[in-house]
Motif scaffolding. Structure first.
Motif, PDB file in Angstrom:
ATOM      1  N   ARG A   1       0.819  -1.213   0.000  1.00  0.00           N
ATOM      2  CA  ARG A   1       0.000   0.000   0.000  1.00  0.00           C
ATOM      3  C   ARG A   1       0.857   1.268   0.000  1.00  0.00           C
ATOM      4  NH1 ARG A   1      -4.780  -1.747   4.333  1.00  0.00           N
ATOM      5  NH2 ARG A   1      -5.427  -3.631   3.214  1.00  0.00           N
ATOM      6  N   LEU A   2       1.788   1.303  -0.917  1.00  0.00           N
ATOM      7  CA  LEU A   2       2.643   2.474  -1.059  1.00  0.00           C
ATOM      8  C   LEU A   2       1.885   3.590  -1.758  1.00  0.00           C
ATOM      9  CD1 LEU A   2       5.930   0.676  -2.124  1.00  0.00           C
ATOM     10  CD2 LEU A   2       5.248   1.421   0.157  1.00  0.00           C
ATOM     11  N   ALA A   3       2.357   4.818  -1.549  1.00  0.00           N
ATOM     12  CA  ALA A   3       1.618   5.981  -2.050  1.00  0.00           C
ATOM     13  C   ALA A   3       1.567   6.014  -3.574  1.00  0.00           C
ATOM     14  CB  ALA A   3       2.246   7.266  -1.495  1.00  0.00           C
ATOM     15  N   ASN A   4       2.736   6.031  -4.210  1.00  0.00           N
ATOM     16  CA  ASN A   4       2.776   6.187  -5.664  1.00  0.00           C
ATOM     17  C   ASN A   4       3.916   5.378  -6.270  1.00  0.00           C
ATOM     18  OD1 ASN A   4       0.748   8.486  -6.041  1.00  0.00           O
ATOM     19  ND2 ASN A   4       2.189   9.402  -4.586  1.00  0.00           N
ATOM     20  N   VAL A   5       3.771   5.086  -7.562  1.00  0.00           N
ATOM     21  CA  VAL A   5       4.843   4.503  -8.350  1.00  0.00           C
ATOM     22  C   VAL A   5       5.301   5.532  -9.366  1.00  0.00           C
ATOM     23  CG1 VAL A   5       5.449   2.753 -10.061  1.00  0.00           C
ATOM     24  CG2 VAL A   5       4.060   2.130  -8.082  1.00  0.00           C
ATOM     25  N   LEU A   6       6.612   5.766  -9.393  1.00  0.00           N
ATOM     26  CA  LEU A   6       7.173   6.694 -10.363  1.00  0.00           C
ATOM     27  C   LEU A   6       7.805   5.902 -11.503  1.00  0.00           C
ATOM     28  CD1 LEU A   6       7.005   8.430  -7.721  1.00  0.00           C
ATOM     29  CD2 LEU A   6       9.007   9.668  -8.571  1.00  0.00           C
ATOM     30  N   GLU A   7       7.515   6.274 -12.721  1.00  0.00           N
ATOM     31  CA  GLU A   7       8.163   5.630 -13.849  1.00  0.00           C
ATOM     32  C   GLU A   7       9.632   6.034 -13.885  1.00  0.00           C
ATOM     33  OE1 GLU A   7       6.268   5.222 -17.631  1.00  0.00           O
ATOM     34  OE2 GLU A   7       4.372   5.958 -16.826  1.00  0.00           O
ATOM     35  N   TRP A   8      10.488   5.070 -14.098  1.00  0.00           N
ATOM     36  CA  TRP A   8      11.932   5.264 -13.988  1.00  0.00           C
ATOM     37  C   TRP A   8      12.438   6.437 -14.813  1.00  0.00           C
ATOM     38  CZ3 TRP A   8      15.730   3.887 -10.937  1.00  0.00           C
ATOM     39  CH2 TRP A   8      17.043   3.964 -11.375  1.00  0.00           C
ATOM     40  N   ARG A   9      11.972   6.560 -16.017  1.00  0.00           N
ATOM     41  CA  ARG A   9      12.483   7.612 -16.907  1.00  0.00           C
ATOM     42  C   ARG A   9      11.806   8.968 -16.685  1.00  0.00           C
ATOM     43  NH1 ARG A   9      17.405   6.305 -17.954  1.00  0.00           N
ATOM     44  NH2 ARG A   9      17.576   4.131 -18.612  1.00  0.00           N
ATOM     45  N   ASN A  10      10.913   9.036 -15.732  1.00  0.00           N
ATOM     46  CA  ASN A  10      10.220  10.300 -15.471  1.00  0.00           C
ATOM     47  C   ASN A  10      10.413  10.774 -14.036  1.00  0.00           C
ATOM     48  OD1 ASN A  10       9.109  10.414 -18.103  1.00  0.00           O
ATOM     49  ND2 ASN A  10       7.464   9.018 -17.496  1.00  0.00           N
TER      50      ASN A  10
END
Length: 277
Positions: free
Chosen positions: A165-174
């Motif tokens: 239940r983590l807050a967000n996933v960031l795309e690696w290249r962004n």
């Protein structure tokens, strides 16, 4: 009769665990010794049988055996169940019991160096492998509620986001602009690579942002080097290594060792300071 403990894995000659645990046995006047044993995955069951016959009281597990050992244990603690990996095994009347102290070891080291105020801050974990799983699990259990994750393989990051239940996933290249983060934890081997392989722009980070890399050999990864060039507070993985070992030691002996003293010993051996401010 002298008790004995061990660390198993392959390779194993580089391990600093014998220095650490044998120092603790000596300091606490415990009649015991700790040895490294090289074990290949195909010989794991045979090795465990031999260790049982020879009276081993407990042992640590390192790569590549942390997941492979689980089927050979009588039970595993919830700490290991949640992560799917074991790094500590204890002999009991009911057989070998597996635990994982990596995550809590990281949190103890992190808070020892940077304090507990970051529990209310926003953080980013880089990576989605076994180390990241242990750290994320321990962070959540310790009250760190605003944690994001990023990983080269997006699908693996999404699995951890859902599971923990983590807050967000960031795309690696962004992920170039990370100005919203108060701490960043690097859990992959990518930290060893040159900065050109990283999408992170360190000059976008807050001056107060704390940077942790769980690698401690080499002493300063390229990731930490870049962070230090931008005058950020950094921490390598030595503290995590010591505290996870201390948790193992406590499980085996019921005594908690002096972590500060052994950190100083290992810093001298390795030639550096594990935290730079």
């Amino acid at each position: 009769m002298k008790k004995w403990y061990a660390v198993i894995g392959s390779p194993i000659d580089h391990s600093k665990s014998p220095i650490m645990h044998n120092s603790w046995f000596e300091q606490l006047e415990i009649d015991a010794t700790y040895i490294p044993i090289r074990v290949e995955p195909e010989n794991l069951e045979e090795a465990l049988h031999a260790m049982t016959i020879l009276g081993c009281e407990g042992f640590n597990v390192t790569v590549p055996l942390k997941e492979k050992i689980i089927p050979f244990l009588s039970a595993i603690d919830p700490s290991a169940q949640a992560i799917g990996a074991v790094n500590t095994v204890k002999k009991t009347e009911n057989g070998w019991i597996g635990y994982n102290t990596d995550g809590i070891g990281f949190v103890k080291a992190f808070e020892n160096d940077f304090g507990k105020s970051l529990r209310m801050a926003k953080g980013l974990v880089i990576g989605a492998g076994g180390a990241a799983r242990g750290i994320v699990d321990a962070l959540k259990n310790s009250g760190y509620m605003d944690v994001d994750i990023t990983n080269r393989t997006l699908e693996r990051a999404l699995v951890l986001q859902k599971e923990f239940r983590l807050a967000n996933v960031l795309e690696w290249r962004n992920i170039r602009d990370l100005s919203m983060y108060d701490f960043i934890i690097q859990t992959t081997s990518n930290g060893l690579r040159s900065s050109e392989n990283w999408p992170i722009q360190f000059d976008t980070l807050k001056r107060s942002c704390k940077i942790s890399d769980i690698i401690y050999n080499p002493w300063e990864t390229q990731f930490l080097h870049q962070a230090k060039q931008h005058q950020l507070d950094v921490q390598n993985g030595l503290g995590m290594f010591v505290h996870q070992g201390a948790e193992s030691f406590y499980l085996w002996t019921g005594q908690y060792p002096n972590t500060e003293k052994i950190v100083s010993v290992l810093e001298t051996t390795l030639g550096g300071n594990h935290v730079n401010r």
